[in-house]
Design a protein around this motif. Structure first.
Motif, PDB file in Angstrom:
ATOM      1  N   ALA A  50     -29.736 -42.299  11.592  1.00 28.39           N
ATOM      2  CA  ALA A  50     -29.115 -40.973  11.582  1.00 28.39           C
ATOM      3  C   ALA A  50     -28.995 -40.407  12.994  1.00 28.39           C
ATOM      4  CB  ALA A  50     -29.914 -40.026  10.690  1.00 28.39           C
ATOM      5  N   PHE A  51     -30.015 -40.646  13.816  1.00 28.04           N
ATOM      6  CA  PHE A  51     -30.015 -40.144  15.181  1.00 28.04           C
ATOM      7  C   PHE A  51     -29.357 -41.119  16.163  1.00 28.04           C
ATOM      8  CE2 PHE A  51     -33.166 -37.350  13.378  1.00 28.04           C
ATOM      9  CZ  PHE A  51     -33.021 -36.175  14.084  1.00 28.04           C
ATOM     10  N   GLN A  52     -29.016 -42.286  15.674  1.00 31.71           N
ATOM     11  CA  GLN A  52     -28.417 -43.341  16.484  1.00 31.71           C
ATOM     12  C   GLN A  52     -29.270 -43.680  17.702  1.00 31.71           C
ATOM     13  OE1 GLN A  52     -24.223 -42.908  17.224  1.00 31.71           O
ATOM     14  NE2 GLN A  52     -23.831 -42.243  15.146  1.00 31.71           N
ATOM     15  N   VAL A  53     -30.547 -43.918  17.415  1.00 34.47           N
ATOM     16  CA  VAL A  53     -31.488 -44.345  18.448  1.00 34.47           C
ATOM     17  C   VAL A  53     -32.198 -45.596  17.942  1.00 34.47           C
ATOM     18  CG1 VAL A  53     -31.857 -42.006  19.335  1.00 34.47           C
ATOM     19  CG2 VAL A  53     -33.397 -42.905  17.576  1.00 34.47           C
ATOM     20  N   PRO A  54     -32.777 -46.388  18.836  1.00 40.81           N
ATOM     21  CA  PRO A  54     -33.540 -47.551  18.385  1.00 40.81           C
ATOM     22  C   PRO A  54     -34.738 -47.113  17.547  1.00 40.81           C
ATOM     23  CG  PRO A  54     -33.136 -47.658  20.755  1.00 40.81           C
ATOM     24  CD  PRO A  54     -32.701 -46.304  20.295  1.00 40.81           C
ATOM     25  N   LYS A  55     -35.147 -47.964  16.623  1.00 40.71           N
ATOM     26  CA  LYS A  55     -36.295 -47.645  15.764  1.00 40.71           C
ATOM     27  C   LYS A  55     -37.535 -47.378  16.612  1.00 40.71           C
ATOM     28  CE  LYS A  55     -39.043 -49.196  11.839  1.00 40.71           C
ATOM     29  NZ  LYS A  55     -40.366 -49.241  12.434  1.00 40.71           N
ATOM     30  N   THR A  56     -37.689 -48.115  17.717  1.00 40.46           N
ATOM     31  CA  THR A  56     -38.857 -47.915  18.576  1.00 40.46           C
ATOM     32  C   THR A  56     -38.875 -46.501  19.164  1.00 40.46           C
ATOM     33  OG1 THR A  56     -37.642 -48.936  20.403  1.00 40.46           O
ATOM     34  CG2 THR A  56     -39.160 -50.349  19.166  1.00 40.46           C
ATOM     35  N   SER A  57     -37.701 -45.981  19.512  1.00 43.07           N
ATOM     36  CA  SER A  57     -37.624 -44.610  20.044  1.00 43.07           C
ATOM     37  C   SER A  57     -38.019 -43.602  18.971  1.00 43.07           C
ATOM     38  CB  SER A  57     -36.221 -44.298  20.548  1.00 43.07           C
ATOM     39  OG  SER A  57     -35.899 -45.126  21.631  1.00 43.07           O
ATOM     40  N   MET A  58     -37.516 -43.812  17.750  1.00 41.67           N
ATOM     41  CA  MET A  58     -37.855 -42.896  16.663  1.00 41.67           C
ATOM     42  C   MET A  58     -39.342 -42.975  16.357  1.00 41.67           C
ATOM     43  SD  MET A  58     -37.077 -40.500  14.606  1.00 41.67           S
ATOM     44  CE  MET A  58     -35.336 -40.418  14.980  1.00 41.67           C
ATOM     45  N   THR A  59     -39.898 -44.179  16.344  1.00 37.82           N
ATOM     46  CA  THR A  59     -41.330 -44.349  16.082  1.00 37.82           C
ATOM     47  C   THR A  59     -42.152 -43.599  17.129  1.00 37.82           C
ATOM     48  OG1 THR A  59     -40.955 -46.477  15.015  1.00 37.82           O
ATOM     49  CG2 THR A  59     -43.177 -46.072  15.853  1.00 37.82           C
ATOM     50  N   HIS A  60     -41.749 -43.701  18.387  1.00 36.25           N
ATOM     51  CA  HIS A  60     -42.443 -43.009  19.471  1.00 36.25           C
ATOM     52  C   HIS A  60     -42.383 -41.487  19.264  1.00 36.25           C
ATOM     53  CE1 HIS A  60     -43.989 -42.319  23.502  1.00 36.25           C
ATOM     54  NE2 HIS A  60     -43.002 -41.465  23.684  1.00 36.25           N
ATOM     55  N   THR A  61     -41.216 -40.978  18.929  1.00 31.71           N
ATOM     56  CA  THR A  61     -41.038 -39.542  18.688  1.00 31.71           C
ATOM     57  C   THR A  61     -41.910 -39.088  17.523  1.00 31.71           C
ATOM     58  OG1 THR A  61     -38.782 -39.596  19.563  1.00 31.71           O
ATOM     59  CG2 THR A  61     -39.334 -37.750  18.109  1.00 31.71           C
ATOM     60  N   LEU A  62     -41.901 -39.858  16.440  1.00 31.81           N
ATOM     61  CA  LEU A  62     -42.686 -39.500  15.253  1.00 31.81           C
ATOM     62  C   LEU A  62     -44.178 -39.538  15.532  1.00 31.81           C
ATOM     63  CD1 LEU A  62     -40.601 -41.343  12.532  1.00 31.81           C
ATOM     64  CD2 LEU A  62     -40.679 -38.872  12.981  1.00 31.81           C
ATOM     65  N   LYS A  63     -44.631 -40.532  16.302  1.00 34.84           N
ATOM     66  CA  LYS A  63     -46.058 -40.613  16.639  1.00 34.84           C
ATOM     67  C   LYS A  63     -46.486 -39.404  17.468  1.00 34.84           C
ATOM     68  CE  LYS A  63     -46.867 -45.552  16.207  1.00 34.84           C
ATOM     69  NZ  LYS A  63     -47.174 -46.809  16.896  1.00 34.84           N
ATOM     70  N   GLY A  64     -45.609 -38.967  18.374  1.00 29.20           N
ATOM     71  CA  GLY A  64     -45.914 -37.776  19.172  1.00 29.20           C
ATOM     72  C   GLY A  64     -46.023 -36.535  18.310  1.00 29.20           C
ATOM     73  N   LEU A  65     -45.114 -36.383  17.353  1.00 29.81           N
ATOM     74  CA  LEU A  65     -45.166 -35.239  16.436  1.00 29.81           C
ATOM     75  C   LEU A  65     -46.396 -35.309  15.542  1.00 29.81           C
ATOM     76  CD1 LEU A  65     -41.393 -34.970  15.455  1.00 29.81           C
ATOM     77  CD2 LEU A  65     -42.743 -33.231  16.672  1.00 29.81           C
ATOM     78  N   ALA A  66     -46.744 -36.509  15.087  1.00 33.60           N
ATOM     79  CA  ALA A  66     -47.917 -36.681  14.227  1.00 33.60           C
ATOM     80  C   ALA A  66     -49.199 -36.361  15.007  1.00 33.60           C
ATOM     81  CB  ALA A  66     -47.966 -38.097  13.668  1.00 33.60           C
ATOM     82  N   ALA A  67     -49.261 -36.791  16.257  1.00 28.46           N
ATOM     83  CA  ALA A  67     -50.451 -36.543  17.075  1.00 28.46           C
ATOM     84  C   ALA A  67     -50.683 -35.045  17.286  1.00 28.46           C
ATOM     85  CB  ALA A  67     -50.326 -37.250  18.426  1.00 28.46           C
ATOM     86  N   LYS A  68     -49.610 -34.276  17.293  1.00 29.01           N
ATOM     87  CA  LYS A  68     -49.719 -32.830  17.487  1.00 29.01           C
ATOM     88  C   LYS A  68     -49.802 -32.074  16.154  1.00 29.01           C
ATOM     89  CE  LYS A  68     -47.497 -32.774  21.993  1.00 29.01           C
ATOM     90  NZ  LYS A  68     -48.678 -32.433  22.750  1.00 29.01           N
ATOM     91  N   GLY A  69     -49.758 -32.828  15.042  1.00 25.69           N
ATOM     92  CA  GLY A  69     -49.927 -32.216  13.736  1.00 25.69           C
ATOM     93  C   GLY A  69     -48.679 -31.603  13.116  1.00 25.69           C
ATOM     94  N   TYR A  70     -47.501 -31.940  13.648  1.00 22.79           N
ATOM     95  CA  TYR A  70     -46.259 -31.375  13.120  1.00 22.79           C
ATOM     96  C   TYR A  70     -45.679 -32.173  11.959  1.00 22.79           C
ATOM     97  CZ  TYR A  70     -46.446 -28.466  17.279  1.00 22.79           C
ATOM     98  OH  TYR A  70     -46.849 -27.576  18.245  1.00 22.79           O
ATOM     99  N   VAL A  71     -45.997 -33.455  11.898  1.00 22.82           N
ATOM    100  CA  VAL A  71     -45.582 -34.298  10.775  1.00 22.82           C
ATOM    101  C   VAL A  71     -46.768 -35.151  10.353  1.00 22.82           C
ATOM    102  CG1 VAL A  71     -43.138 -34.428  11.515  1.00 22.82           C
ATOM    103  CG2 VAL A  71     -44.730 -36.265  12.148  1.00 22.82           C
ATOM    104  N   ALA A  72     -46.683 -35.646   9.135  1.00 22.51           N
ATOM    105  CA  ALA A  72     -47.671 -36.606   8.636  1.00 22.51           C
ATOM    106  C   ALA A  72     -46.924 -37.888   8.301  1.00 22.51           C
ATOM    107  CB  ALA A  72     -48.364 -36.058   7.403  1.00 22.51           C
ATOM    108  N   LEU A  73     -47.469 -39.007   8.719  1.00 22.24           N
ATOM    109  CA  LEU A  73     -46.895 -40.313   8.412  1.00 22.24           C
ATOM    110  C   LEU A  73     -47.716 -40.914   7.272  1.00 22.24           C
ATOM    111  CD1 LEU A  73     -46.412 -41.589  12.073  1.00 22.24           C
ATOM    112  CD2 LEU A  73     -44.723 -40.487  10.595  1.00 22.24           C
ATOM    113  N   LYS A  74     -47.038 -41.203   6.177  1.00 22.74           N
ATOM    114  CA  LYS A  74     -47.722 -41.738   5.000  1.00 22.74           C
ATOM    115  C   LYS A  74     -47.136 -43.090   4.646  1.00 22.74           C
ATOM    116  CE  LYS A  74     -48.279 -37.064   3.161  1.00 22.74           C
ATOM    117  NZ  LYS A  74     -48.045 -36.178   2.011  1.00 22.74           N
ATOM    118  N   GLU A  75     -47.945 -43.908   3.976  1.00 23.84           N
ATOM    119  CA  GLU A  75     -47.443 -45.217   3.543  1.00 23.84           C
ATOM    120  C   GLU A  75     -46.298 -45.018   2.566  1.00 23.84           C
ATOM    121  OE1 GLU A  75     -49.923 -48.384   2.362  1.00 23.84           O
ATOM    122  OE2 GLU A  75     -51.420 -47.966   3.891  1.00 23.84           O
TER     123      GLU A  75
END
Length: 139
Positions: A50-75
């Motif tokens: 959707a964002f037209q970015v590599p999966k690795t870039s999205m994973t990095h962004t999501l991990k940063g948000l998760a580390a700050k408590g803005y999102v939760a990553l669930k199985e």
């Protein structure tokens, strides 16, 4: 036209990033908006598309948000290997806060360009975006 749209995006991004908490940038806020608009439970690979970015870039962004408590990553219950992304209350609060802040600080914009003029060009911009979006996967 694209030059002007690009400059508007750059100026708007700088305005937003000046107000975001330390360590967050516009792509982080875009993910929060995406989850507000599309709903929780998104899969990172779909978000990357959707964002037209590599999966690795999205994973990095999501991990940063998760580390700050803005999102939760669930199985992912469908396959157990991938993750799903869920907004936390803190993430919802930040997104809402930033929208309100940006609206409050846009009075200068609405003085320079009245809302009815913005409303007049919005349908053209929407059609342009829809066309580009539908054609992005074309050969």
């Amino acid at each position: 036209m694209f030059k002007e749209i690009g400059i508007i995006e750059q100026l708007t991004r700088a305005r937003l990033e000046a107000r975001l908490p330390d360590g967050l940038i516009a792509p982080h806020f875009a993910v929060l908006n995406h989850l507000i608009n599309r709903g929780d439970g998104a899969v990172p690979i779909d978000m990357a598309r959707a964002f037209q970015v590599p999966k690795t870039s999205m994973t990095h962004t999501l991990k940063g948000l998760a580390a700050k408590g803005y999102v939760a990553l669930k199985e992912n219950p469908q396959d157990g290997r991938s993750k799903t992304v869920w907004l936390t209350d803190k993430g919802r609060s930040l997104q809402s806060q930033m929208i309100a802040q940006m609206a409050a600080t846009s009075s200068d914009l609405f003085k320079a360009v009245p809302p009815e003029e913005i409303a007049a060009v919005l349908p053209v911009l929407i059609r342009l975006r829809q066309h580009l979006d539908s054609a992005r996967d074309a050969p």
